[in-house]
Write a protein that holds these residues in place. Structure first.
Motif, mmCIF file in Angstrom:
data_model
loop_
_atom_site.group_PDB
_atom_site.id
_atom_site.type_symbol
_atom_site.label_atom_id
_atom_site.label_comp_id
_atom_site.label_asym_id
_atom_site.label_seq_id
_atom_site.Cartn_x
_atom_site.Cartn_y
_atom_site.Cartn_z
ATOM 1 N N VAL A 101 5.942 0.371 -11.794
ATOM 2 C CA VAL A 101 7.140 1.221 -11.682
ATOM 3 C C VAL A 101 7.992 1.083 -12.938
ATOM 4 C CG1 VAL A 101 9.303 1.594 -10.433
ATOM 5 C CG2 VAL A 101 7.186 1.216 -9.156
ATOM 6 N N ALA A 102 8.230 -0.147 -13.364
ATOM 7 C CA ALA A 102 9.077 -0.381 -14.542
ATOM 8 C C ALA A 102 8.472 0.261 -15.790
ATOM 9 C CB ALA A 102 9.286 -1.878 -14.751
ATOM 10 N N ILE A 103 7.153 0.168 -15.948
ATOM 11 C CA ILE A 103 6.505 0.797 -17.100
ATOM 12 C C ILE A 103 6.707 2.304 -17.058
ATOM 13 C CG2 ILE A 103 4.250 1.363 -18.106
ATOM 14 C CD1 ILE A 103 3.407 -1.538 -17.350
ATOM 15 N N ARG A 104 6.497 2.892 -15.906
ATOM 16 C CA ARG A 104 6.630 4.352 -15.788
ATOM 17 C C ARG A 104 8.065 4.820 -16.001
ATOM 18 N NH1 ARG A 104 2.595 6.691 -11.157
ATOM 19 N NH2 ARG A 104 0.783 5.409 -11.664
ATOM 20 N N GLN A 105 9.025 3.912 -15.756
ATOM 21 C CA GLN A 105 10.432 4.254 -15.977
ATOM 22 C C GLN A 105 10.912 3.813 -17.358
ATOM 23 O OE1 GLN A 105 12.260 2.394 -12.509
ATOM 24 N NE2 GLN A 105 12.235 4.357 -11.428
ATOM 25 N N ASP A 106 9.959 3.375 -18.188
ATOM 26 C CA ASP A 106 10.243 2.945 -19.561
ATOM 27 C C ASP A 106 11.229 1.781 -19.614
ATOM 28 O OD1 ASP A 106 9.577 3.167 -22.260
ATOM 29 O OD2 ASP A 106 11.368 4.361 -22.687
ATOM 30 N N ARG A 107 11.148 0.902 -18.619
ATOM 31 C CA ARG A 107 11.946 -0.328 -18.594
ATOM 32 C C ARG A 107 10.991 -1.472 -18.959
ATOM 33 N NH1 ARG A 107 12.733 1.080 -13.334
ATOM 34 N NH2 ARG A 107 12.530 -1.096 -12.719
ATOM 35 N N LEU A 108 10.625 -1.507 -20.233
ATOM 36 C CA LEU A 108 9.554 -2.384 -20.678
ATOM 37 C C LEU A 108 9.920 -3.863 -20.661
ATOM 38 C CD1 LEU A 108 8.051 -0.177 -23.512
ATOM 39 C CD2 LEU A 108 7.499 -0.240 -21.072
ATOM 40 N N ALA A 109 11.159 -4.198 -20.947
ATOM 41 C CA ALA A 109 11.570 -5.610 -20.896
ATOM 42 C C ALA A 109 11.457 -6.130 -19.467
ATOM 43 C CB ALA A 109 12.990 -5.772 -21.432
ATOM 44 N N GLU A 110 11.877 -5.327 -18.517
ATOM 45 C CA GLU A 110 11.769 -5.710 -17.109
ATOM 46 C C GLU A 110 10.299 -5.817 -16.696
ATOM 47 O OE1 GLU A 110 12.889 -4.060 -12.641
ATOM 48 O OE2 GLU A 110 13.873 -3.165 -14.378
ATOM 49 N N ASN A 126 0.832 -1.212 0.000
ATOM 50 C CA ASN A 126 0.000 0.000 0.000
ATOM 51 C C ASN A 126 0.864 1.259 0.000
ATOM 52 O OD1 ASN A 126 -2.139 -1.734 0.156
ATOM 53 N ND2 ASN A 126 -2.786 -1.143 2.192
ATOM 54 N N LEU A 127 1.943 1.224 0.737
ATOM 55 C CA LEU A 127 2.860 2.359 0.754
ATOM 56 C C LEU A 127 3.437 2.589 -0.640
ATOM 57 C CD1 LEU A 127 4.187 4.488 2.548
ATOM 58 C CD2 LEU A 127 5.981 2.819 3.059
ATOM 59 N N GLY A 128 3.790 1.509 -1.317
ATOM 60 C CA GLY A 128 4.278 1.622 -2.696
ATOM 61 C C GLY A 128 3.247 2.264 -3.600
ATOM 62 N N ASP A 134 6.549 9.210 -7.016
ATOM 63 C CA ASP A 134 7.855 9.002 -6.389
ATOM 64 C C ASP A 134 8.260 7.562 -6.681
ATOM 65 O OD1 ASP A 134 10.088 8.676 -4.791
ATOM 66 O OD2 ASP A 134 9.225 9.768 -3.088
ATOM 67 N N LEU A 135 8.798 7.364 -7.879
ATOM 68 C CA LEU A 135 9.063 6.015 -8.361
ATOM 69 C C LEU A 135 10.173 5.307 -7.593
ATOM 70 C CD1 LEU A 135 8.694 6.593 -12.204
ATOM 71 C CD2 LEU A 135 6.966 5.891 -10.533
ATOM 72 N N SER A 136 11.148 6.050 -7.130
ATOM 73 C CA SER A 136 12.236 5.455 -6.362
ATOM 74 C C SER A 136 11.713 4.848 -5.057
ATOM 75 C CB SER A 136 13.309 6.505 -6.076
ATOM 76 O OG SER A 136 14.322 5.973 -5.253
ATOM 77 N N GLN A 137 10.911 5.618 -4.341
ATOM 78 C CA GLN A 137 10.352 5.126 -3.080
ATOM 79 C C GLN A 137 9.331 4.012 -3.331
ATOM 80 O OE1 GLN A 137 11.092 5.798 0.176
ATOM 81 N NE2 GLN A 137 12.846 6.897 -0.648
ATOM 82 N N ALA A 138 8.565 4.137 -4.407
ATOM 83 C CA ALA A 138 7.592 3.093 -4.742
ATOM 84 C C ALA A 138 8.317 1.779 -4.996
ATOM 85 C CB ALA A 138 6.776 3.505 -5.964
ATOM 86 N N LYS A 139 9.366 1.826 -5.794
ATOM 87 C CA LYS A 139 10.123 0.605 -6.104
ATOM 88 C C LYS A 139 10.693 -0.005 -4.835
ATOM 89 C CE LYS A 139 13.799 -1.306 -8.912
ATOM 90 N NZ LYS A 139 14.962 -1.082 -9.743
ATOM 91 N N GLN A 140 11.255 0.825 -3.982
ATOM 92 C CA GLN A 140 11.834 0.328 -2.736
ATOM 93 C C GLN A 140 10.764 -0.353 -1.876
ATOM 94 O OE1 GLN A 140 13.782 3.346 -0.395
ATOM 95 N NE2 GLN A 140 14.396 1.913 1.177
ATOM 96 N N SER A 141 9.598 0.251 -1.767
ATOM 97 C CA SER A 141 8.515 -0.326 -0.960
ATOM 98 C C SER A 141 8.049 -1.660 -1.546
ATOM 99 C CB SER A 141 7.334 0.643 -0.877
ATOM 100 O OG SER A 141 7.701 1.795 -0.169
ATOM 101 N N PHE A 142 7.856 -1.706 -2.871
ATOM 102 C CA PHE A 142 7.421 -2.950 -3.504
ATOM 103 C C PHE A 142 8.480 -4.045 -3.378
ATOM 104 C CE2 PHE A 142 4.680 -0.087 -6.269
ATOM 105 C CZ PHE A 142 3.498 -0.436 -5.642
ATOM 106 N N GLU A 143 9.750 -3.682 -3.500
ATOM 107 C CA GLU A 143 10.823 -4.676 -3.362
ATOM 108 C C GLU A 143 10.881 -5.234 -1.935
ATOM 109 O OE1 GLU A 143 14.198 -2.454 -4.795
ATOM 110 O OE2 GLU A 143 13.970 -3.270 -6.828
ATOM 111 N N GLN A 144 10.716 -4.367 -0.947
ATOM 112 C CA GLN A 144 10.707 -4.831 0.444
ATOM 113 C C GLN A 144 9.500 -5.735 0.691
ATOM 114 O OE1 GLN A 144 10.764 -1.199 2.718
ATOM 115 N NE2 GLN A 144 12.984 -0.996 2.591
#
Length: 79
Positions: free
Chosen positions: A49-58, A5-7, A15-25
């Protein structure tokens, strides 16, 4: 509030950096606990997060993991 939920809240604020960190944790904890449905939610957040950062393969790789796990769980939604 869960880490997933925090992510989502960080995503809403772009805030994609914090979102990624929350989802990874969240993913790490849910994998350790064996909470497969929760794993799918964390993976889905990482996909966004990956889509928004244009990392489509990931994004595709993460989405495939989430879909495969949902199929194992017998879920048919969001697939």
């Amino acid at each position: 509030m869960t880490l997933t939920n925090l992510g989502e809240a960080f995503l809403a604020r772009a805030d994609l950096s914090q979102a990624k960190q929350s989802f990874e944790q969240s993913l790490a904890i849910k994998q350790k606990l064996g909470f497969k449905r929760g794993v799918t939610f964390a993976l889905s957040g990482l996909v966004e997060v990956a889509i928004r950062q244009d990392r489509l393969a990931e994004a595709r790789q993460l989405a495939t993991q989430a879909i495969d796990l949902r199929k194992q769980l017998g879920d048919s939604y969001n697939t």
